[in-house]
Design a protein around this motif. Structure first.
Motif, short mmCIF file in Angstrom:
data_model
loop_
_atom_site.label_atom_id
_atom_site.label_comp_id
_atom_site.label_asym_id
_atom_site.label_seq_id
_atom_site.Cartn_x
_atom_site.Cartn_y
_atom_site.Cartn_z
N ILE A 6 0.83 -1.20 0.00
CA ILE A 6 0.00 0.00 0.00
C ILE A 6 0.87 1.25 0.00
CG2 ILE A 6 -1.75 1.29 1.26
CD1 ILE A 6 -2.64 -1.43 2.43
N LEU A 7 0.56 2.16 -0.91
CA LEU A 7 1.19 3.47 -0.97
C LEU A 7 0.16 4.52 -0.56
CD1 LEU A 7 3.46 5.44 -1.76
CD2 LEU A 7 2.60 5.30 -4.13
N CYS A 8 0.47 5.29 0.45
CA CYS A 8 -0.40 6.37 0.93
C CYS A 8 0.15 7.70 0.44
CB CYS A 8 -0.47 6.36 2.45
SG CYS A 8 -1.08 4.81 3.15
N ILE A 9 -0.71 8.50 -0.17
CA ILE A 9 -0.29 9.77 -0.74
C ILE A 9 -1.10 10.92 -0.16
CG2 ILE A 9 -0.07 11.14 -2.86
CD1 ILE A 9 0.23 8.53 -4.40
N CYS A 10 -0.38 11.96 0.30
CA CYS A 10 -1.03 13.20 0.71
C CYS A 10 -0.31 14.35 0.00
CB CYS A 10 -1.04 13.36 2.24
SG CYS A 10 0.57 13.62 3.00
N ALA A 11 -0.55 15.56 0.41
CA ALA A 11 0.05 16.71 -0.27
C ALA A 11 1.56 16.77 -0.09
CB ALA A 11 -0.60 18.00 0.22
N GLN A 12 2.03 16.73 1.15
CA GLN A 12 3.44 16.92 1.45
C GLN A 12 4.19 15.63 1.78
OE1 GLN A 12 5.04 20.07 1.30
NE2 GLN A 12 3.13 20.46 0.22
N GLY A 13 3.47 14.59 2.15
CA GLY A 13 4.12 13.33 2.52
C GLY A 13 4.71 13.35 3.91
N LEU A 14 4.13 14.17 4.78
CA LEU A 14 4.67 14.30 6.13
C LEU A 14 3.69 13.95 7.24
CD1 LEU A 14 6.54 17.71 5.73
CD2 LEU A 14 7.52 15.41 5.70
N ASN A 15 2.43 14.14 7.03
CA ASN A 15 1.48 13.98 8.12
C ASN A 15 0.46 12.88 7.84
OD1 ASN A 15 0.12 14.49 10.54
ND2 ASN A 15 -1.18 16.03 9.61
N ARG A 16 -0.52 13.15 7.00
CA ARG A 16 -1.61 12.19 6.80
C ARG A 16 -1.13 10.89 6.18
NH1 ARG A 16 -5.10 16.24 3.59
NH2 ARG A 16 -2.97 16.81 3.14
N SER A 17 -0.35 10.96 5.12
CA SER A 17 0.12 9.72 4.48
C SER A 17 1.05 8.95 5.42
CB SER A 17 0.82 10.01 3.16
OG SER A 17 1.98 10.80 3.35
N HIS A 18 1.86 9.67 6.17
CA HIS A 18 2.77 9.02 7.13
C HIS A 18 1.97 8.31 8.21
CE1 HIS A 18 5.92 9.46 10.52
NE2 HIS A 18 6.12 8.35 9.86
N TYR A 19 0.98 9.00 8.78
CA TYR A 19 0.16 8.40 9.83
C TYR A 19 -0.60 7.18 9.29
CZ TYR A 19 -3.32 7.38 13.26
OH TYR A 19 -4.10 6.69 14.16
N LEU A 20 -1.23 7.33 8.13
CA LEU A 20 -2.03 6.24 7.59
C LEU A 20 -1.16 5.03 7.24
CD1 LEU A 20 -4.88 5.38 6.88
CD2 LEU A 20 -4.55 6.39 4.61
N ALA A 21 0.03 5.27 6.71
CA ALA A 21 0.95 4.16 6.40
C ALA A 21 1.34 3.43 7.69
CB ALA A 21 2.18 4.69 5.68
N LYS A 22 1.62 4.17 8.73
CA LYS A 22 1.99 3.55 10.01
C LYS A 22 0.80 2.77 10.59
CE LYS A 22 3.74 4.69 14.58
NZ LYS A 22 4.14 5.77 15.49
N TYR A 23 -0.37 3.34 10.50
CA TYR A 23 -1.59 2.68 11.00
C TYR A 23 -1.80 1.35 10.27
CZ TYR A 23 -6.60 1.93 11.77
OH TYR A 23 -7.82 1.38 12.09
N LEU A 24 -1.67 1.36 8.94
CA LEU A 24 -1.88 0.14 8.15
C LEU A 24 -0.73 -0.86 8.35
CD1 LEU A 24 -3.31 1.78 4.92
CD2 LEU A 24 -4.56 0.43 6.64
N ARG A 25 0.48 -0.36 8.54
CA ARG A 25 1.62 -1.24 8.84
C ARG A 25 1.37 -2.01 10.13
NH1 ARG A 25 5.53 2.36 9.44
NH2 ARG A 25 5.35 2.90 7.25
#
Length: 123
Positions: A6-25
């Motif tokens: 799974i690749l999570c994409i947000c605007a900057q790649g620092l907050n939402r995508s990072h959190y969601l990737a960690k949550y799914l991991r």
């Protein structure tokens, strides 16, 4: 059966995508994350897109940027619409605007991400 990458994409790649990737991991998925906007300090790259089976884009407004930059053929695309900006939250949650950035993320953004992805689980 193998869980998808799974690749999570947000605007900057620092907050939402990072959190969601960690949550799914933490749920057993292999994840990567990054941002798609021009100024993103953690930009998504072609390798990440090729690696991913599923791409989760956390804002509808970012879909056209992702599609313009990458070939998504054969990828499962999930679009959720979660903002991390206090100015964009519903009025009934206005009291959260008074909190500092980190507290706001913990009280608004992260729960909204978990709620939004829940309907797609398991991936």
């Amino acid at each position: 059966m193998r869980k998808p990458n799974i690749l999570c994409i947000c605007a900057q790649g620092l907050n939402r995508s990072h959190y969601l990737a960690k949550y799914l991991r933490n749920k057993g998925y292999k994840t990567k994350y990054g941002g798609i906007e021009f100024s993103a300090p953690n930009p998504v790259n072609e390798f990440q897109v090729d690696w991913a089976d599923v791409i989760i884009i956390v804002r509808k407004r970012l879909v056209s940027l992702v599609r313009k930059k990458f070939n998504l053929k054969g990828k499962k695309i999930i679009v959720i619409d979660v903002s991390d900006s206090p100015r964009l939250i519903p009025e009934q949650y206005a009291h959260l605007k008074l909190h500092d950035y980190l507290h706001f993320q913990k009280r608004w953004t992260y729960p909204q991400l978990r709620k939004a992805i829940k309907e797609y689980m398991p991936l």
